[in-house]
Design an enzyme around this catalytic site. Structure first.
Site, short mmCIF file in Angstrom:
data_model
loop_
_atom_site.label_atom_id
_atom_site.label_comp_id
_atom_site.label_asym_id
_atom_site.label_seq_id
_atom_site.Cartn_x
_atom_site.Cartn_y
_atom_site.Cartn_z
N HIS A 1 0.83 -1.21 0.00
CA HIS A 1 0.00 0.00 0.00
C HIS A 1 0.86 1.25 0.00
O HIS A 1 0.57 2.22 -0.70
CB HIS A 1 -0.94 -0.01 1.21
CG HIS A 1 -1.96 -1.11 1.12
ND1 HIS A 1 -3.25 -0.89 0.74
CD2 HIS A 1 -1.84 -2.44 1.32
CE1 HIS A 1 -3.91 -2.04 0.71
NE2 HIS A 1 -3.06 -3.00 1.07
N ASP B 1 -6.52 5.46 0.85
CA ASP B 1 -6.37 4.05 0.51
C ASP B 1 -7.74 3.37 0.52
O ASP B 1 -8.57 3.63 1.40
CB ASP B 1 -5.47 3.39 1.55
CG ASP B 1 -5.05 1.98 1.16
OD1 ASP B 1 -3.87 1.80 0.83
OD2 ASP B 1 -5.90 1.06 1.19
BR1 BUP Z 1 9.61 -8.72 -0.57
C1 BUP Z 1 10.07 -7.18 -1.52
N1 BUP Z 1 11.73 -5.72 -2.32
O1 BUP Z 1 12.36 -7.54 -1.19
P1 BUP Z 1 3.01 -6.30 -3.83
C2 BUP Z 1 9.11 -6.39 -2.06
N2 BUP Z 1 9.47 -5.24 -2.73
O2 BUP Z 1 11.15 -3.89 -3.47
P2 BUP Z 1 2.64 -7.42 -1.13
C3 BUP Z 1 10.79 -4.91 -2.87
O3 BUP Z 1 7.31 -4.35 -2.39
P3 BUP Z 1 -0.03 -6.62 -0.84
C4 BUP Z 1 11.44 -6.85 -1.65
O4 BUP Z 1 8.69 -4.26 -5.63
C5 BUP Z 1 6.50 -4.20 -4.58
O5 BUP Z 1 6.54 -2.86 -5.01
C6 BUP Z 1 7.91 -4.79 -4.59
O6 BUP Z 1 3.96 -5.20 -3.22
C7 BUP Z 1 8.43 -4.34 -3.26
O7 BUP Z 1 2.85 -7.41 -2.73
C8 BUP Z 1 6.12 -4.24 -3.12
O8 BUP Z 1 3.67 -6.95 -4.98
C9 BUP Z 1 5.24 -5.43 -2.78
O9 BUP Z 1 1.71 -5.65 -4.13
O10 BUP Z 1 1.53 -6.40 -0.84
O11 BUP Z 1 3.83 -6.97 -0.43
O12 BUP Z 1 2.16 -8.78 -0.83
O13 BUP Z 1 -0.29 -7.73 0.13
O14 BUP Z 1 -0.60 -5.33 -0.40
O15 BUP Z 1 -0.36 -6.99 -2.24
#
Ligand code: BUP
Length: 444
Positions: free
Chosen positions: A18, A113
């Site tokens: 988020h 959000d």
């Molecule tokens: Br782990 C990791 N580095 O090592 P999502 C994640 N990320 O930059 P999530 C890193 O976190 P929700 C790491 O690039 C993305 O922007 C990644 O968001 C970054 O999944 C973010 O992909 C992760 O939407 O969140 O964390 O499960 O549950 O809200 O979907």
């Protein structure tokens, strides 16, 4: 106040999934000469969120108060991200006093959000501030969320306006229980969307054309406010000062040879499943970079990688695979020339980052919105989704041989190589000067 400079407040909820899109949105708005302030609870759930907040310019950030939750209704043992989201949703009465104490000039808009929409949209209205929502998942999920008050979530296939059919097993699992708190929140937030001034979503028209069109033509929900596809939101670029071990390792690998493996910032995997995954990656014969997470909240991450993936594994695969448990700069990883594929949980940020980087996805959705997002991935030729893994995981384990087979398939599939190039070109066009994101921002 500044003449004609709009002032927009952003209110993200808990978790990197988020916070990251909000920080990207802040950068995109600032670049369009909008005065932005991010209201965020500075005592965060995860260490990753704290690091991200403290990297922001201090005049961009204000610490927003969160009212304590009634512990008898919300046992502290629940998912801490979920508790924080609910805490924020129940803090809307603090908005007006907070704004009058913090700002003397008028506020042009609040962007909240989705997970706090049902309380903050009315609170903003009471304060006479136009309220927009940032939907932090796919337009497909937005369609499901906005239509949820009018749907029967128990039917075997959910048909949204004839443009989106969601098989029941793709729903976020808690939605199967109408009395689950998640379901109540989801439906209430969905209903509240009708009262927002507009909805921003981090997607782009060629990725989800029919759904976006249906949302904006009143087919999904009559009277829904305009939906602005502002994606893919580019990373708020700041070059890393020192290269991480992961990037240094990638630098030594051949062009398009590596599978990047990560399940996001809050999805953990059982130790037994991690061992199967480890075996599968090893069997595939592919190079791999694997970010291991054994706990939901990064602060609780203790112990050696060997404990999770098996004694001797890390050393055995050395040279072929790098296993890390630290945060990596995912957007840098995905745009690295050595990366070919991404074994991903399909968090929406990860999907949009893979699309922008033209990296093939092997989808392994595990919870929440991830299965709906995985469908978007498969439909667009951005990757493969072995949906039988849903049942295999429910009944026990997805075994190493199976994982290895699919990893090879994604690496070798010639057609996928072509389709991801197209998706990446469309993503680039969407954020070009005359692209869809620019048009959406102008309308906003
Ligand atoms: Br782990 C990791 N580095 O090592 P999502 C994640 N990320 O930059 P999530 C890193 O976190 P929700 C790491 O690039 C993305 O922007 C990644 O968001 C970054 O999944 C973010 O992909 C992760 O939407 O969140 O964390 O499960 O549950 O809200 O979907």
């Amino acid at each position: 106040g500044g003449l004609d400079v709009p002032r927009v407040l952003l209110l993200p909820s808990a978790g990197m999934g988020h916070l990251i899109p909000f920080v990207r949105l802040a950068a995109a708005l600032t670049a369009r000469r909008i005065d932005v302030t991010v209201l965020a609870a500075c005592s965060t759930v995860s260490a990753a969120e704290s690091r991200l907040l403290s990297s922001l310019p201090s005049d961009l950030l204000l610490d927003f108060p969160i009212a304590p939750l009634d512990a008898s209704l919300f046992p502290p043992s629940s998912d801490p991200f979920f508790l924080r989201m609910e805490g924020l949703r129940r803090s809307a009465h603090l908005l007006q006093p907070f704004l009058s104490a913090s700002f003397s000039s008028p506020i042009s808009a609040l962007i909240v959000d989705i997970s706090a929409a049902s309380s903050f949209i009315p609170a903003a209205a009471a304060a006479n501030i136009p309220c927009f929502v940032l939907f932090t998942s796919s337009a497909a999920m937005l369609a499901l969320c906005s239509a949820s008050p009018f749907l029967s979530l128990s039917s075997s296939e959910i048909d949204i306006a004839g443009v989106l059919k969601i098989p029941n097993y793709c729903l976020p699992p808690p939605l199967h229980d109408p009395n689950h708190l998640f379901t109540t929140q989801f439906v209430e937030n969905g209903r509240a969307l009708g009262l927002a001034s507009g909805i921003l979503v981090n997607t782009f028209p060629s990725l989800e054309p029919e759904v976006l069109f249906a949302l904006n033509s009143g087919k999904v929900v009559a009277g829904l406010p305009p939906v602005f596809a502002v994606g893919p939101l580019p990373p708020a670029r700041k070059m890393p000062t020192s290269l991480s071990p992961a990037i240094q390792w990638l630098d030594k690998q051949q062009e398009r040879s590596v599978m990047y493996v990560s399940f996001g910032s809050r999805t953990m995997m059982s130790s037994a499943q991690m061992r199967e995954l480890g075996a599968g990656l090893e069997m595939s014969g592919c190079k791999f970079l694997w970010v291991v997470k054994s706990t939901k909240v990064d602060r609780d991450e203790k112990g050696d990688i060997d404990e999770f993936v098996g004694k001797g594994y890390v050393r055995r695969v050395e040279g072929r695979g790098l296993v890390v448990k630290e945060w990596v700069e995912q957007e840098v990883v995905l745009s690295h020339r050595a990366v070919a594929g991404f074994l991903s949980h399909c968090g929406w940020n990860s999907v949009t980052e893979a699309a922008a980087a033209g990296v093939r996805v092997l989808a392994w959705p595990r919870m929440g919105d991830q299965r709906v997002n995985a469908e978007v991935v498969a439909r667009n030729g951005l990757g493969l989704w072995p949906s039988e893994w849903v049942w295999e995981a429910e009944e026990g384990l997805v075994v190493g041989e199976e994982i290895s087979k699919k990893v090879r398939e994604v690496i070798e599939d010639k057609r996928l190589v072509e389709t991801v190039v197209t998706v990446a070109a469309e993503a680039a066009a969407a954020i070009a000067d005359d692209g869809s994101a620019q048009k959406s921002f102008a309308l906003f």
